[in-house]
Design a protein around this motif. Structure first.
Motif, PDB file in Angstrom:
ATOM      1  N   ARG A  43       8.929  -4.367   3.128  1.00  0.00           N
ATOM      2  CA  ARG A  43       8.060  -5.497   2.750  1.00  0.00           C
ATOM      3  C   ARG A  43       7.368  -5.249   1.408  1.00  0.00           C
ATOM      4  NH1 ARG A  43       4.798  -8.581   7.531  1.00  0.00           N
ATOM      5  NH2 ARG A  43       6.601  -9.166   8.802  1.00  0.00           N
TER       6      ARG A  43
ATOM      7  N   ASP B 173       7.728  -6.756  -2.842  1.00  0.00           N
ATOM      8  CA  ASP B 173       6.640  -7.200  -3.712  1.00  0.00           C
ATOM      9  C   ASP B 173       6.514  -6.343  -4.968  1.00  0.00           C
ATOM     10  OD1 ASP B 173       5.880  -9.365  -2.277  1.00  0.00           O
ATOM     11  OD2 ASP B 173       4.021  -8.504  -1.477  1.00  0.00           O
TER      12      ASP B 173
ATOM     13  N   TRP C  95       6.453  -2.887  -5.076  1.00  0.00           N
ATOM     14  CA  TRP C  95       5.886  -1.557  -4.909  1.00  0.00           C
ATOM     15  C   TRP C  95       7.004  -0.525  -4.984  1.00  0.00           C
ATOM     16  CZ3 TRP C  95       1.142  -0.319  -1.561  1.00  0.00           C
ATOM     17  CH2 TRP C  95       0.207  -1.367  -1.605  1.00  0.00           C
TER      18      TRP C  95
ATOM     19  N   ARG D  95      -2.428  -2.670   1.855  1.00  0.00           N
ATOM     20  CA  ARG D  95      -2.696  -3.431   0.629  1.00  0.00           C
ATOM     21  C   ARG D  95      -4.155  -3.254   0.194  1.00  0.00           C
ATOM     22  NH1 ARG D  95       1.327  -6.908  -0.971  1.00  0.00           N
ATOM     23  NH2 ARG D  95       3.022  -7.254   0.531  1.00  0.00           N
TER      24      ARG D  95
END
Length: 266
Positions: A43, A47, A49, A13
Motif C-alpha cells: 500500500r 503511494d 514510499w 503514516r
C-alpha cells in the motif's frame, strides 16, 4: 488480518516524521505478521514510499552454527527459534546501513532446508528508505529476569532443561545482544494473539501452506514437521510468547488484539 492493515497503515503514516522509520512488528507464530507486513509495504509503495521488510526469521543461524551452540551451551539450541539462534550482528549491520541511507542486501532463510539462502539470492533494499518493517515473533522482547525462570512452563523445559541452563542463556541474550538490536526500532507494534494455546494451530496451518507450496514447486518437504513435531517445536517458544503477551502491551506503540481467525477483536 481484517481491520489490522487499515489501523496500522494510519498509524505508520502519522509516524513517518523520522526517515527512515524502523517499524518493529511483533506477533506469535502464525499470527499473520508476514502477510500484514507485505500488505502494508504494498500500500505504501503504491503511494511512492520506499519500503523494505526484514524478518527476524531471515537472521537464523545455519545448522552448523546452531550445532555448535548445542554443544557448547545447551542441546535445545540446535532448534532454531529462540534468542541465541539468530545472527544478531548481521541484523544490526543491516539496520545501521539502512539508517545511513545505503542500499543493502537483505538476508533470507530457507525454512524447508533449515539453512540461510545463498547471499547471491538475497533481495536488495534500495537506498534512502522511508520505512523498514522489521518483523518477527519476539521482535522487541525484553528479558524476564532470573527469578521468573525458576519454574518450567512446559514438559520440554521440565524434562530437557531441568537446571534452567537453556532458558537462562536465552534470557541473558535478550538482555544484551538482542537489546542492542531492538533498540534500533523506532515504533513497536504487537499483534496480540488471544492466548498461547492458539499458536500450535496457527503454526500447523503455516506448515501446511508451506508444504503445499513446496510440492507445487517440485521441492522437497523433508524439513517440515507433522502435528506432533509442531507441538514440540512451539514448546520452544512458549515461555517467551506468554511473557510478550503479558508484558509488551503496556509499552508497545500500537497493540492489535487478534481473535482466533486473526481478525481484530477490539
Amino acid at each position: 488480518m481484517t481491520g489490522s492493515l487499515e489501523r496500522l497503515e494510519a498509524r505508520v503514516r502519522d509516524w513517518r516524521a523520522r526517515e527512515p522509520l524502523v517499524l518493529g512488528l511483533c506477533g506469535a507464530q502464525g499470527s499473520g505478521k508476514s502477510t500484514l507486513a507485505a500488505a502494508l509495504a504494498g500500500r505504501l509503495a503504491a503511494d511512492g514510499w520506499r519500503v523494505a521488510i526484514l524478518s527476524l526469521d531471515d537472521l537464523y543461524l545455519g545448522g552448523e552454527a546452531r550445532a555448535a551452540l548445542a554443544r557448547t551451551i545447551h542441546p535445545l539450541l540446535r532448534t532454531r527459534g529462540v534468542p541465541l539462534t539468530h545472527d544478531v550482528a548481521h541484523g544490526i549491520a543491516v539496520i545501521d546501513a539502512i539508517r545511513a541511507g545505503h542500499s543493502v542486501p537483505l538476508p533470507r532463510f530457507d525454512k524447508a532446508r533449515d539453512e540461510p539462502e545463498p547471499a547471491e539470492c538475497w533481495p536488495i533494499a534500495p537506498a534512502k528508505l522511508d520505512l523498514l518493517i522489521f518483523e518477527g515473533w519476539c521482535v522487541g522482547a525484553r528479558p524476564q529476569g532470573s527469578a521468573a525462570l525458576a519454574e518450567p512452563v512446559n514438559t520440554l523445559e521440565r524434562d530437557e532443561d531441568p537446571q534452567g541452563c537453556w532458558r537462562h542463556a536465552v534470557d541473558a541474550a535478550l538482555a544484551h545482544d538482542y537489546a542492542a538490536l531492538f533498540a534500533r526500532i523506532d515504533r513497536l507494534v504487537l499483534l496480540a494473539a488471544p492466548g498461547f494455546e492458539i499458536v500450535a494451530d496457527w503454526r500447523a496451518e503455516q506448515e501446511e501452506t508451506l508444504r503445499r507450496r513446496l510440492i507445487a514447486q517440485g521441492r522437497p518437504t523433508d524439513g517440515l514437521t507433522d502435528r506432533a513435531g509442531v507441538a514440540r517445536f512451539v514448546a520452544h517458544y512458549e515461555r517467551l510468547t506468554r511473557w510478550i503477551l503479558h508484558e509488551m502491551p503496556a509499552r508497545a506503540d500500537l497493540v492489535l488484539p487478534l481473535d482466533r481467525q486473526r481478525g481484530l477483536s477490539g
